[in-house]
Write an enzyme that holds these catalytic residues in place. Structure first.
Site, PDB file in Angstrom:
ATOM      1  N   LYS A  87      -8.529   1.033  -0.341  1.00  0.00           N
ATOM      2  CA  LYS A  87      -8.092  -0.358  -0.441  1.00  0.00           C
ATOM      3  C   LYS A  87      -7.815  -0.935   0.941  1.00  0.00           C
ATOM      4  O   LYS A  87      -7.301  -0.239   1.827  1.00  0.00           O
ATOM      5  CB  LYS A  87      -6.816  -0.413  -1.293  1.00  0.00           C
ATOM      6  CG  LYS A  87      -6.181  -1.797  -1.438  1.00  0.00           C
ATOM      7  CD  LYS A  87      -4.884  -1.686  -2.240  1.00  0.00           C
ATOM      8  CE  LYS A  87      -4.125  -3.002  -2.288  1.00  0.00           C
ATOM      9  NZ  LYS A  87      -2.838  -2.888  -2.996  1.00  0.00           N
TER      10      LYS A  87
ATOM     11  N   SER B 197      -1.977  -6.169  -6.390  1.00  0.00           N
ATOM     12  CA  SER B 197      -2.926  -6.449  -5.332  1.00  0.00           C
ATOM     13  C   SER B 197      -4.122  -5.509  -5.295  1.00  0.00           C
ATOM     14  O   SER B 197      -5.064  -5.721  -4.528  1.00  0.00           O
ATOM     15  CB  SER B 197      -2.203  -6.400  -3.983  1.00  0.00           C
ATOM     16  OG  SER B 197      -1.665  -5.104  -3.749  1.00  0.00           O
TER      17      SER B 197
ATOM     18  N   SER C 212       1.576  -3.436  -8.003  1.00  0.00           N
ATOM     19  CA  SER C 212       0.219  -3.712  -7.532  1.00  0.00           C
ATOM     20  C   SER C 212      -0.823  -2.679  -7.915  1.00  0.00           C
ATOM     21  O   SER C 212      -2.013  -2.900  -7.689  1.00  0.00           O
ATOM     22  CB  SER C 212       0.218  -3.881  -6.008  1.00  0.00           C
ATOM     23  OG  SER C 212       0.795  -5.114  -5.648  1.00  0.00           O
TER      24      SER C 212
END
Length: 455
Positions: free
Chosen positions: A63, A138, A162
């Protein structure tokens, strides 16, 4: 296949790691244009990992949440930030030793401070179940690729939900381990770190096996047997609490609440002692505690060797930087005390129960731009209040440090995934994964495939 099955194919010699790498790249590119999940082109060659590790040869993605893998650029989802990692994050070293082969990097919102994966840098990341809907945030790019069958496992990070919120929005499994179980960021202004890095998967056994592979030594309770084994063992009769209440100001969608209630009823049928409980913490304290973390991001920007051009930051980030510069010791003290109150309330809950069942979000996945991070009306506080209206159930366990997992136990009438959260006592990933495995067997999701699917 999940990662455990894929690794077995490689170990048995039925396929090679090179074959799997090639297919994974084709799978990712087959859905990439639809989903908008990649932060940059796929790596020219997959990052080196131990082929003999427990996941040797299994493809995954990292990520864009900061410097994570040596030699890989990062932007934190921002037009104002650009860097290249000088060294591996400790968890990346563990991913490499486990044998996971990173083939690319996934999108995240700016500074990972949104429950929608949208940014001025990359645009929107779309949900494989409905391209008009978001993936949550996220770790939305990670969740989208796992849900779409492009990779079986993906790195994610979770500072207020997230990992779990994208897992719920996309119909995959997302575990936030206990604080300290995997590596975390630095202490936040004298408070405890709230963010935890781990991964999203499609099966509970992958989550359990990966935790065995990458868990760091810590002072937390250690399981008597590997998590992968424990997840296959009946935990006995546990005390299960459940709630679908998110506070007086947040209404929970009835379809979402019904799936959580259904999970609690299933656990009662399985044989657990199930009762409705009150969590006891004040959501205003959760917001205050999260201000510790959100202003840590502002402090990092202010202290960066090359301070980002604030004109290129999105509106909420600019507000955070401005507010951090004027933050007082009284603010810090107030937020730390709020964190302690929330932590105490959560600990009190687990004096009475073993596992808590809640929804993950209050609503079905949102339309794009519903949570607009670049809207100048938001302050740090009002922004947190807004995103917690969508995801009101997840952040308390970040504040307290307790482990929590999102399971894709339901679907709406319109076909969108609905996640259910399980939370356990501090350091009790064993109980969490055992109950998760029972629900996976009783309320299976393996046969569900979204319209955008790499197969």
């Amino acid at each position: 296949m999940d990662a455990v099955a894929l690794r077995q194919l490689i170990a048995d010699g039925q396929v090679s790691a090179a074959d799997v790498d090639t297919v994974a790249r084709e799978a990712i590119m087959g859905v990439a244009d639809d989903l908008g999940a990649l932060a940059q082109p796929l790596f020219e060659t997959s990052l080196v990992a131990d082929e003999d590790g427990p996941f040797g040869g299994v493809p995954f993605v990292i990520k864009d949440s900061g410097p994570f893998a040596r030699g890989v650029s990062f932007a934190y989802g921002s037009r104002a930030i650009r860097g290249v990692a000088d060294e591996d994050h400790e968890l990346m070293r563990r991913f490499r030793r486990a044998g996971l082969m990173a083939v690319g990097q996934t999108c995240a919102p700016e500074l990972s401070l949104n429950f929608a994966t949208e940014s001025r840098l990359h645009g929107v990341t779309r949900n494989p179940w409905n391209l008009e809907r978001g993936t949550g945030g996220s770790s939305g790019g990670a969740a989208a690729l796992v849900a779409a069958g492009a990779v079986p496992v993906a790195h994610g990070s979770d500072g207020a939900g997230s990992i779990r919120i994208p897992a719920a929005c996309c119909g995959v499994v997302g575990l936030k381990p206990s604080r300290g179980r995997t590596t975390s960021g630095p202490d936040v202004f004298g408070g405890m770190p709230m963010g935890v890095d781990f991964a999203l998967t499609r099966t509970v056994r992958d989550t359990a096996a990966l935790l065995d592979a990458v868990a760091a030594p810590s002072g937390l309770p250690r399981p008597v047997r590997p998590y992968g084994e424990l997840a296959q063992i009946d935990p006995g009769r546990l005390r299960i609490g459940f709630t679908t209440l998110a506070g007086s100001t947040v209404d929970v969608d009835e379809e979402v609440a019904a799936v959580a209630r259904g999970a609690a009823e299933m656990l009662d049928w399985i044989g657990h002692d199930v009762s409705e409980v009150a969590t006891g913490f004040d959501q205003r304290d959760v917001v205050d505690a999260l201000l510790l973390a959100i202003h840590a991001a502002g402090k990092a920007l202010l202290l960066a060797p090359r301070r980002p051009d604030t004109r290129l930051l999105e509106a909420v980030s600019r507000s955070i930087v401005s507010e951090t510069a004027s933050m007082t010791d009284a603010d810090l003290d107030s937020w730390v005390r709020a964190q302690r109150r929330v932590t105490g309330s959560v600990e009190d809950v687990f004096d009475r129960i073993d596992v808590l069942v809640t929804p993950v979000t209050a609503e079905l996945p949102l339309a794009h731009r519903t949570l607009d991070y670049d809207d100048p009306r938001w302050t740090a506080r009002t922004w947190l209040e807004r995103i917690l209206e969508f995801g009101p159930f997840t952040a308390a366990s970040n504040v307290s440090g307790h482990p929590a997992i999102s399971l894709p136990l339901g679907q709406s009438r319109s076909g969108m995934p609905i996640g259910v959260q399980l939370v356990a006592g501090m350091g009790r990933e064993d109980s969490l994964l055992q109950v998760a495995a029972q629900l996976e067997q009783a309320m299976p999701w393996a046969d569900r495939e979204p319209p955008i699917f790499a197969g």
